[in-house]
Design a protein around this motif. Structure first.
Motif: not given
Length: 532
Positions: A57-63, A100-107, A154-160
């Protein structure tokens, strides 16, 4: 130990979504992926004994790579998070977009998991669960969804949170522009929706009567008159909805928004033109209330009329955004009152950027708001009194040696101006006694008047066999609960709100709960204190 596919599916549907980083590092079994709206969209399994939930989940699907079976990566390969991994010239920018996408999924994305022993055939159980799962729960499995539009806020929130500077932001903006360019090219456009039947004439419009309509359009490009699909949700007097949809040939060579709605010039081959569709709509909607969600659809119809040299129809246009703002003011300044936000807040089920689906969603927003507004405009109950039932025939209820005091509700204040006021003032359908078991297990028995609820809102004994339609339950909290009914146990299926309801009123065994129908598929519950 034997595992039932139905029980496993029910467990996945009822599991609380958690951050992907919390996926167990030492367990295997079945899991589900939850999108940024909070909807379960994919069910899978750990395919080998050396692959844990965390790895999958955290590695393959996300990254993982976007073009393979790594669904978070694939579904959020969009906008500023987009990259073409085969293009070496944009690798530096693309790597930042992927980060950025990887971090978005975390958030903003979540997962659920169900550990199973290694001794069971996990692959077989996965196949059995998938065969039972509702389509919307496995939409990613079956490739029935395109990548999402970029959730900009939501992307803006991750960027902040990341604190990225001008260099990184410039790189991902370049990726967004490349994404837009790729989506309008013939190679990158998604597979079109084929027009299975050549429409020699316009699809007949449903026969009324109808209370009101909701209309939505999709366009080929930035010209608002380039309408390529029209959907109309027709709401009958019993609040059931029938949807009418037609493709429209805008006779355009430039198709910019195919990446959003999947409609292309090929899709609309043989479809009627707007000039051919308008007379059907003009006759059907003349003199009726027509909702749109924002002002776009009305302006699109006007622009299309201008393109054809036709007079603009003078329908009674209303805006369901304004209705939602009155009904759910708490969304103002937060997620807002767009359909995507209301979908999450109200639990609506629809596929965005399909004219029929969006029209139906706008109609459901209006219907949901009617019950909400009715509740919120009621005058407060004086301190020390408990609101019980609003039925004029109830003043004192006697039951053997126990007496239940009923405080009569004050006369309702006048309703604020509402484009479609609710016609239902509340009908008492039943009263049930609270037991010790109810308090311990957070449920309310509805057995003595269960037949008063609509049959299509009654499902089976678990979520896998849930009813096709839900009811709205106002319990006095911040939001109305949308749930179906458990036909075997005869209580509300969703029960998380009941504990707070009991605690808020200090409920005790022997107290009563009164249930009112305030509108079709809309109910209100209130506590009745038993006086010993």
């Amino acid at each position: 130990m034997r595992f039932s596919a139905e029980d496993l599916l029910s467990a996945l549907l009822e599991a609380a979504p958690r951050p992907t980083s919390q996926a167990p590092r030492d367990a295997r079994g079945l899991y589900g992926l939850v999108d940024h709206h909070g909807d379960l969209r994919y069910i899978g399994s750990t395919s080998s004994t050396d692959q844990t939930f965390y790895e999958r989940i955290h590695r393959r699907h996300r990254t993982g790579s976007e073009g393979m079976s790594h669904y978070f990566s694939a579904m959020y390969n969009t906008g500023r998070m987009w990259r073409d991994r085969t293009d070496p010239l944009t690798k530096a920018d693309g790597d930042l977009a992927k980060a950025l996408r990887n971090e978005f999924v975390i958030d903003h994305c979540r997962a659920v998991w169900l550990p199973l022993p290694d001794t069971v055939d996990i692959a077989r159980l996965e196949a059995e669960v998938l065969s039972l799962a509702p389509d919307h729960v496995i939409a990613w499995n079956r490739r029935r969804m395109q990548a999402y539009d970029e959730p900009v806020d939501l992307v803006e929130g991750t960027l902040r949170r990341l604190g990225w500077g001008a260099r990184e932001k410039a790189a991902i903006e370049r990726q967004r522009l490349r994404f837009m360019s790729a989506m309008v090219s013939p190679v990158a456009a998604p597979a079109p929706k084929p027009a299975t039947v050549r429409q020699m004439r316009v699809t007949p419009f449903p026969e009324g009567p109808f209370r009101f309509f909701a209309l939505d359009v999709e366009t080929a490009n930035n010209d608002r008159g380039s309408i390529c699909q029209i959907g109309v949700a027709c709401v009958r007097p019993d609040n059931s909805i029938e949807t009418w949809v037609t493709y429209v040939d805008p006779q355009e060579e430039r198709w910019v928004f195919t990446y959003l709605h999947g409609i292309s010039a090929r899709t609309v081959q043989g479809a009627p033109t707007f000039a051919e569709v308008l007379p059907v709509l003009r006759d059907a909607l003349n003199g009726a209330t027509v909702y749109q969600h924002s002002g776009f659809d009305r302006s699109a119809v006007a622009a299309a009329c201008g393109n054809c040299g036709l007079p603009v129809p003078q329908w009674d246009w209303r805006d369901s955004v304004n209705v939602a703002r009155v009904a759910w003011p708490e969304l103002r300044g937060n997620a807002g009152h767009g359909l995507a936000s209301l979908k999450q807040h109200l639990g609506l089920k629809f596929e965005h950027h399909d004219a029929g689906e969006d029209a139906r969603a706008a109609a459901e927003v209006v219907l949901r708001s009617e019950g909400i507004q009715l509740v919120r405009t009621r005058p407060p109950v004086p301190t020390g009194q408990i609101l019980l039932v609003a039925d004029e025939d109830f003043h004192l209820i006697e039951d053997d040696d126990n007496t239940v005091l009923v405080v009569q509700e004050p006369a309702a204040a006048s309703m604020p101006s509402d484009p479609n006021p609710c016609k239902h003032t509340g009908r008492h359908i039943g009263t049930t006694e609270i037991t010790r078991g109810n308090l311990d297990n957070n449920h309310i028995y509805l057995r003595s008047f269960f037949d008063k609820f609509p049959a299509d809102a009654i499902g089976g004994s678990n979520r896998a066999s849930a009813a096709q339609r839900e009811i709205a339950v106002d319990w006095g909290g911040a939001t109305v609960v949308m749930t179906d009914l458990d036909g075997q146990k005869k209580f509300f299926r969703k029960r998380a709100w009941i504990r707070e309801f009991f605690e808020r009123h200090g409920a005790r065994a022997g107290d009563m709960v009164a249930v009112e129908e305030v509108a079709p598929y809309s109910y209100r519950v209130a506590l009745q204190r038993r006086i010993s």
